[in-house]
Design a protein around this motif. Sequence first.
Motif, PDB file in Angstrom:
ATOM      1  N   PHE A  66      78.226  52.793  43.665  1.00  0.00           N
ATOM      2  CA  PHE A  66      78.863  53.888  42.939  1.00  0.00           C
ATOM      3  C   PHE A  66      80.086  53.384  42.171  1.00  0.00           C
ATOM      4  N   TYR A  67      80.889  52.559  42.820  1.00  0.00           N
ATOM      5  CA  TYR A  67      82.110  52.052  42.192  1.00  0.00           C
ATOM      6  C   TYR A  67      81.816  51.007  41.111  1.00  0.00           C
ATOM      7  N   SER A  68      80.689  50.336  41.229  1.00  0.00           N
ATOM      8  CA  SER A  68      80.349  49.373  40.176  1.00  0.00           C
ATOM      9  C   SER A  68      79.768  50.076  38.943  1.00  0.00           C
ATOM     10  N   LYS A  69      79.168  51.246  39.113  1.00  0.00           N
ATOM     11  CA  LYS A  69      78.601  51.986  37.987  1.00  0.00           C
ATOM     12  C   LYS A  69      79.651  52.826  37.255  1.00  0.00           C
ATOM     13  N   ASN A  70      80.664  53.312  37.947  1.00  0.00           N
ATOM     14  CA  ASN A  70      81.675  54.178  37.346  1.00  0.00           C
ATOM     15  C   ASN A  70      82.958  53.401  37.092  1.00  0.00           C
ATOM     16  N   ARG A  71      83.555  53.658  35.953  1.00  0.00           N
ATOM     17  CA  ARG A  71      84.795  52.971  35.608  1.00  0.00           C
ATOM     18  C   ARG A  71      85.959  53.532  36.423  1.00  0.00           C
ATOM     19  N   THR A  72      86.874  52.666  36.757  1.00  0.00           N
ATOM     20  CA  THR A  72      88.019  53.057  37.569  1.00  0.00           C
ATOM     21  C   THR A  72      88.878  54.088  36.852  1.00  0.00           C
ATOM     22  N   GLY A  73      89.063  53.938  35.557  1.00  0.00           N
ATOM     23  CA  GLY A  73      89.872  54.887  34.785  1.00  0.00           C
ATOM     24  C   GLY A  73      89.294  56.289  34.796  1.00  0.00           C
ATOM     25  N   ASP A  74      87.964  56.382  34.699  1.00  0.00           N
ATOM     26  CA  ASP A  74      87.321  57.697  34.745  1.00  0.00           C
ATOM     27  C   ASP A  74      87.524  58.355  36.101  1.00  0.00           C
ATOM     28  N   LEU A  75      87.393  57.567  37.152  1.00  0.00           N
ATOM     29  CA  LEU A  75      87.596  58.119  38.494  1.00  0.00           C
ATOM     30  C   LEU A  75      89.043  58.569  38.692  1.00  0.00           C
ATOM     31  N   MET A  76      89.980  57.776  38.191  1.00  0.00           N
ATOM     32  CA  MET A  76      91.389  58.141  38.320  1.00  0.00           C
ATOM     33  C   MET A  76      91.717  59.399  37.519  1.00  0.00           C
ATOM     34  N   THR A  77      91.088  59.533  36.359  1.00  0.00           N
ATOM     35  CA  THR A  77      91.298  60.737  35.557  1.00  0.00           C
ATOM     36  C   THR A  77      90.806  61.958  36.298  1.00  0.00           C
ATOM     37  N   ARG A  78      89.664  61.826  36.937  1.00  0.00           N
ATOM     38  CA  ARG A  78      89.131  62.951  37.713  1.00  0.00           C
ATOM     39  C   ARG A  78      90.056  63.316  38.860  1.00  0.00           C
ATOM     40  N   LEU A  79      90.624  62.310  39.497  1.00  0.00           N
ATOM     41  CA  LEU A  79      91.472  62.576  40.661  1.00  0.00           C
ATOM     42  C   LEU A  79      92.866  63.073  40.273  1.00  0.00           C
ATOM     43  N   THR A  80      93.313  62.809  39.075  1.00  0.00           N
ATOM     44  CA  THR A  80      94.669  63.218  38.704  1.00  0.00           C
ATOM     45  C   THR A  80      94.660  64.283  37.611  1.00  0.00           C
ATOM     46  N   GLY A  81      94.209  63.927  36.432  1.00  0.00           N
ATOM     47  CA  GLY A  81      94.286  64.840  35.291  1.00  0.00           C
ATOM     48  C   GLY A  81      93.467  66.103  35.460  1.00  0.00           C
ATOM     49  N   ASP A  82      92.258  65.967  35.934  1.00  0.00           N
ATOM     50  CA  ASP A  82      91.413  67.144  36.117  1.00  0.00           C
ATOM     51  C   ASP A  82      91.962  68.053  37.204  1.00  0.00           C
ATOM     52  N   MET A  83      92.566  67.468  38.224  1.00  0.00           N
ATOM     53  CA  MET A  83      93.192  68.283  39.274  1.00  0.00           C
ATOM     54  C   MET A  83      94.354  69.097  38.715  1.00  0.00           C
ATOM     55  N   ASP A  84      95.125  68.481  37.842  1.00  0.00           N
ATOM     56  CA  ASP A  84      96.233  69.209  37.233  1.00  0.00           C
ATOM     57  C   ASP A  84      95.723  70.337  36.346  1.00  0.00           C
ATOM     58  N   MET A  85      94.613  70.107  35.660  1.00  0.00           N
ATOM     59  CA  MET A  85      94.034  71.173  34.833  1.00  0.00           C
ATOM     60  C   MET A  85      93.584  72.345  35.703  1.00  0.00           C
ATOM     61  N   ILE A  86      92.992  72.059  36.835  1.00  0.00           N
ATOM     62  CA  ILE A  86      92.570  73.125  37.745  1.00  0.00           C
ATOM     63  C   ILE A  86      93.788  73.857  38.292  1.00  0.00           C
ATOM     64  N   ARG A  87      94.826  73.100  38.641  1.00  0.00           N
ATOM     65  CA  ARG A  87      96.039  73.730  39.162  1.00  0.00           C
ATOM     66  C   ARG A  87      96.663  74.646  38.123  1.00  0.00           C
ATOM     67  N   HIS A  88      96.707  74.200  36.872  1.00  0.00           N
ATOM     68  CA  HIS A  88      97.291  75.035  35.821  1.00  0.00           C
ATOM     69  C   HIS A  88      96.409  76.243  35.522  1.00  0.00           C
ATOM     70  N   THR A  89      95.116  76.102  35.683  1.00  0.00           N
ATOM     71  CA  THR A  89      94.213  77.239  35.489  1.00  0.00           C
ATOM     72  C   THR A  89      94.463  78.301  36.546  1.00  0.00           C
ATOM     73  N   VAL A  90      94.608  77.878  37.781  1.00  0.00           N
ATOM     74  CA  VAL A  90      94.858  78.833  38.875  1.00  0.00           C
ATOM     75  C   VAL A  90      96.264  79.394  38.764  1.00  0.00           C
ATOM     76  N   CYS A  91      97.197  78.550  38.379  1.00  0.00           N
ATOM     77  CA  CYS A  91      98.594  78.943  38.330  1.00  0.00           C
ATOM     78  C   CYS A  91      98.891  79.841  37.140  1.00  0.00           C
ATOM     79  N   TRP A  92      98.041  79.832  36.156  1.00  0.00           N
ATOM     80  CA  TRP A  92      98.175  80.639  34.957  1.00  0.00           C
ATOM     81  C   TRP A  92      99.106  79.962  34.020  1.00  0.00           C
TER      82      TRP A  92
END
Length: 184
Positions: free
Chosen positions: A158-184
């Motif tokens: 899994f880690y050899s097929k997916n780029r580290t930057g994409d995984l980090m974006t999912r773990l950080t940036g996308d989480m912040d987007m979800i938080r801001h969506t819930v937070c309004w």
Amino acid sequence: MIKELRQKAFLFHLIRYNSKYVLAQRQICADVFHLNILRGVKRMFQLKWVWSRLEGFHGRYIFALCSTVLIAASQLVTSLITANIMDTVFYPLEDGGFVTQAVIDRLIFLILILVGFTLLRTSFNYCSVMTYEHVSQQVTYRLRRDLYKTMQEQDMDFYSKNRTGDLMTRLTGDMDMIRHTVCW
């Protein structure tokens, strides 16, 4: 079906300026409209997903949503009180009226109501914002915990097929987007 509709939308742009294809344009426009409806349904499923992640916080979140509506409506009350001050105190003075003790008492009473209502509205707004923040932080915590657990269970392939930057974006940036969506 979505891929087919996207191809029709592309064709629409190609034949847009040719007057021979007016009927084809109308059909493609209807299909593109249908594609936009499907996108709206997809967004609705995303809202349902967010709502399912709010499990245990539905009551608090509904309270925060209702309080947002009440805060917006209460801002109108401040304007009404100010208008009442102008109508009952200042406009009669402009017309040649005299400052009497009744006018001063009325002014003090209306100003106290205005200050009290503003304090009440501000404290209610604070409670609403804190409720949004608390709920969004808890949802983000749950999602990060679940994502971390899932990431730990993945194999090395899994880690050899997916780029580290994409995984980090999912773990950080996308989480912040979800938080801001819930937070309004």
